[in-house]
Motif scaffolding. Sequence first.
Motif, PDB file in Angstrom:
ATOM      1  N   VAL A 522      67.538  60.309  47.017  1.00  0.00           N
ATOM      2  CA  VAL A 522      68.533  59.803  48.526  1.00  0.00           C
ATOM      3  C   VAL A 522      69.921  60.413  49.044  1.00  0.00           C
ATOM      4  N   GLN A 523      70.613  60.681  48.245  1.00  0.00           N
ATOM      5  CA  GLN A 523      71.720  61.191  48.185  1.00  0.00           C
ATOM      6  C   GLN A 523      72.132  62.792  48.009  1.00  0.00           C
ATOM      7  N   GLY A 524      70.286  62.817  48.499  1.00  0.00           N
ATOM      8  CA  GLY A 524      70.959  64.340  48.155  1.00  0.00           C
ATOM      9  C   GLY A 524      71.290  65.414  46.908  1.00  0.00           C
ATOM     10  N   ALA A 525      72.435  66.093  47.793  1.00  0.00           N
ATOM     11  CA  ALA A 525      73.092  68.013  46.686  1.00  0.00           C
ATOM     12  C   ALA A 525      73.623  66.911  45.621  1.00  0.00           C
ATOM     13  N   ARG A 526      74.304  65.389  46.232  1.00  0.00           N
ATOM     14  CA  ARG A 526      75.161  64.614  45.142  1.00  0.00           C
ATOM     15  C   ARG A 526      74.154  64.433  43.994  1.00  0.00           C
ATOM     16  N   ASN A 527      72.797  64.197  43.750  1.00  0.00           N
ATOM     17  CA  ASN A 527      72.338  64.294  43.178  1.00  0.00           C
ATOM     18  C   ASN A 527      71.706  65.214  42.267  1.00  0.00           C
ATOM     19  N   CYS A 528      72.397  66.158  42.403  1.00  0.00           N
ATOM     20  CA  CYS A 528      71.765  67.567  42.209  1.00  0.00           C
ATOM     21  C   CYS A 528      72.708  68.369  41.744  1.00  0.00           C
ATOM     22  N   LEU A 529      72.633  68.664  40.611  1.00  0.00           N
ATOM     23  CA  LEU A 529      73.540  69.533  39.333  1.00  0.00           C
ATOM     24  C   LEU A 529      72.953  71.082  38.744  1.00  0.00           C
ATOM     25  N   CYS A 573      62.298  48.906  54.254  1.00  0.00           N
ATOM     26  CA  CYS A 573      62.940  49.218  52.986  1.00  0.00           C
ATOM     27  C   CYS A 573      61.401  49.641  52.121  1.00  0.00           C
ATOM     28  N   ARG A 574      60.123  50.385  53.034  1.00  0.00           N
ATOM     29  CA  ARG A 574      59.312  50.766  51.606  1.00  0.00           C
ATOM     30  C   ARG A 574      59.542  52.195  51.021  1.00  0.00           C
ATOM     31  N   HIS A 575      59.742  52.299  50.189  1.00  0.00           N
ATOM     32  CA  HIS A 575      59.678  53.092  48.664  1.00  0.00           C
ATOM     33  C   HIS A 575      58.941  53.875  49.048  1.00  0.00           C
ATOM     34  N   SER A 576      58.648  55.267  48.602  1.00  0.00           N
ATOM     35  CA  SER A 576      57.212  56.023  47.832  1.00  0.00           C
ATOM     36  C   SER A 576      57.791  57.124  47.268  1.00  0.00           C
ATOM     37  N   SER A 577      56.906  58.138  46.987  1.00  0.00           N
ATOM     38  CA  SER A 577      57.419  59.093  46.157  1.00  0.00           C
ATOM     39  C   SER A 577      57.514  60.242  48.013  1.00  0.00           C
ATOM     40  N   LYS A 578      56.715  59.212  48.789  1.00  0.00           N
ATOM     41  CA  LYS A 578      57.241  60.679  50.483  1.00  0.00           C
ATOM     42  C   LYS A 578      58.058  59.987  51.184  1.00  0.00           C
ATOM     43  N   SER A 579      59.105  58.826  50.622  1.00  0.00           N
ATOM     44  CA  SER A 579      60.081  59.136  51.438  1.00  0.00           C
ATOM     45  C   SER A 579      61.202  59.148  50.708  1.00  0.00           C
ATOM     46  N   ASP A 580      61.204  59.770  49.569  1.00  0.00           N
ATOM     47  CA  ASP A 580      61.651  61.360  48.728  1.00  0.00           C
ATOM     48  C   ASP A 580      61.795  62.497  49.129  1.00  0.00           C
ATOM     49  N   VAL A 581      60.215  62.644  49.760  1.00  0.00           N
ATOM     50  CA  VAL A 581      60.710  64.262  50.292  1.00  0.00           C
ATOM     51  C   VAL A 581      60.609  63.840  51.624  1.00  0.00           C
ATOM     52  N   TRP A 582      60.960  63.399  52.475  1.00  0.00           N
ATOM     53  CA  TRP A 582      62.217  62.702  53.288  1.00  0.00           C
ATOM     54  C   TRP A 582      63.521  63.272  53.007  1.00  0.00           C
ATOM     55  N   SER A 583      63.297  62.486  51.610  1.00  0.00           N
ATOM     56  CA  SER A 583      65.314  63.226  51.609  1.00  0.00           C
ATOM     57  C   SER A 583      65.426  64.228  51.057  1.00  0.00           C
TER      58      SER A 583
END
Length: 664
Positions: A522-529, A573-583
């Motif tokens: 969810v913190q986008g490009a910070r969490n990718c290397l 605060c409902r989380h699922s794989s689809k909330s990660d799709v938004w991120s």
Amino acid sequence: MSAEPLLEETLIKRSQQKRRTSPLNYKERLFVLTKSSLSYYDGRAEKKFRRGSIQLSCIRCVEVVKDVGGINPCQYKYPFQVVHESNTLYVFTPSQDSRSVWVQRIKEEIRDNREILTKFHPQFWCEGAWLCCRQEEKQAPGCEEYNLFGDASRKPLPPIPAEEDKDGRRWPILPPEVDDEDGDATDDVVVALYDFPGSESHDLQLVQGGEYIIVERCDVNWYKARNQHGEEGYIPSNYVTEKKSGNLAQFAWYSKHVNRNKAEELLRKEDKEGAFIVRESSTQGTYTVSLYTKSVGGKGGAAIKHYRIRETRGSPKQFYLAGKHVFDSIAELITYHQHNAAGLVARLRYPVGKQDKSAPSTAGFSYEKWEINPSDLTFMKELGSGQVGVVRLGMWRAQHKVAIKAIKHGAMYEEDFIEEAKVMMKLSHPKLVQLYGVCSQQQPIYIITEFMEHGCLLDFLRRRRGSISPASLLSICLDVCEGMRHLESNSFIHRDLVSSHTVSYNFCKSLTVFSKSPSFVVQGARNCLVNDSLVVKVSDFGMARYVLDDQYTSSSGSKFPVKWSPPEVLNFCRHSSKSDVWSYGVLMWEAFTEGRMPFEQNNNREVVTLVTTGHRLSRPKLAPAAVYDIMQLCWQERPEDRPSFSQLCLMICDALESDAALAN
């Protein structure tokens, strides 16, 4: 082996040739003759694995092979042949006496067989022909009379018709237990794609291009294998590929994970007439040849042509690039066009698919080795510090560069995380930063991961502003999407998250969340290397759940990632794989703005109001309309209306294959 052996000896077996181009292999086997069968085993002191067996009732001829000459490369120089059904088994003995004993004893056991040959071939079948009579049909009649009794004055026995039992039934001849046409049909043979030195005593060293037999598939990441010398040990599964027709991974010209844009980058870098790559097409199950030429139609100027490998209708399936030249396999097609342009802009001269390709990361340094000895680590420069500790560059046993994250005491649910680390280590994928192991027996705890030379994606994008093409930016997004798809397929994204999240009574007013951190992307490009090959990988998946920092009050968004969160997270605060799709859609936006902060003019409270009332990030200047359409699909109001990561991968692959989709 239940029946009493009549003969038992270690001999050498030659594999059969299916076609003229098939290589010959010579394998040491323990041969056992009983009253009912001739079997051969991959024998060791403690175990014996049967690799093939022939019912004696099916044998039609057994005889020495004459005039071997210079075509016998194995150390045993006395071959004999066993003809059974329509196949021929060639066996090599260490001495003439040994061969004589085997031939005569088998002849004694088969003398009453129903079908015995009248003529046989006294020399080898080799490279598509019988050496004795030069006939090119493998089932051609023999050229020399066969004597079942080994006495030249006696004529061979004629075939005996099948007998009828008292009920008048005719019993057919039983087939062999194993069809030996392919050699050791039960051998699970793989080819090494990379060198693997092995770090532990129970590992097996791999040499690129070498062949190995899989003894046991321990798990998805590690196999137990045997080399040609009989040595056994563990090998990483992603370092080998099956040796079989139709498996393209064994060829230097094939690159599975190269899309159109990356293929063009590699070919331009090579800058050679006829440089080519064979890769997967955007349509699943199909392949494309990408070919570089310096002259199109006699004119100057380099160009890259992409040719889809076509398939014929009907059975058997055949392959072609130019309609008049059809082949039984893709490998045969590529071999032909390496020598003939035949309708292409150039012939396929220089395969570039695997050049300069570094070996992939392994799931741990060895099989079930997740606890790492701190004395094996060398600490080098500091790479950065974060919420849970300091990250340093290091070396493991002076062999592997690694990132070492020292966890501050009290910063994590340590016991829970160590148990989870065993699961996380098994999540191995080219687009995930690999967790190698932990040092958990001392304080501070160390987490050992793959080292990514170019650091976080956000900094990488900002450093290279103005120099990355839209196609390359979309390739970056595809890398992340493929990593997320793997996590999604392993149910890792939202596992145990829904029940662990609580939210204050009025989130929009207080912006205070009392919970473990939500999902990892969810913190986008910070969490990718980004690594040295410019491959982008998802990092720190799963770790956030164990961080002991429950209060997220920052208005800048540096802790609770409001600017990457969908409405259902902000409101309920409902989380699922689809909330990660938004991120992930926000990450795409970051990529195409070359590292800008989303909603950079708004604080968190304003972002919550904007997102929950339907406002969305605007189209970046570098994003083609087709790419922005994908972002907007990720930002659908209802989670069920958003695509899965698998669907997103297909959309992005289609866009990368289409010049129109990348036009701004």
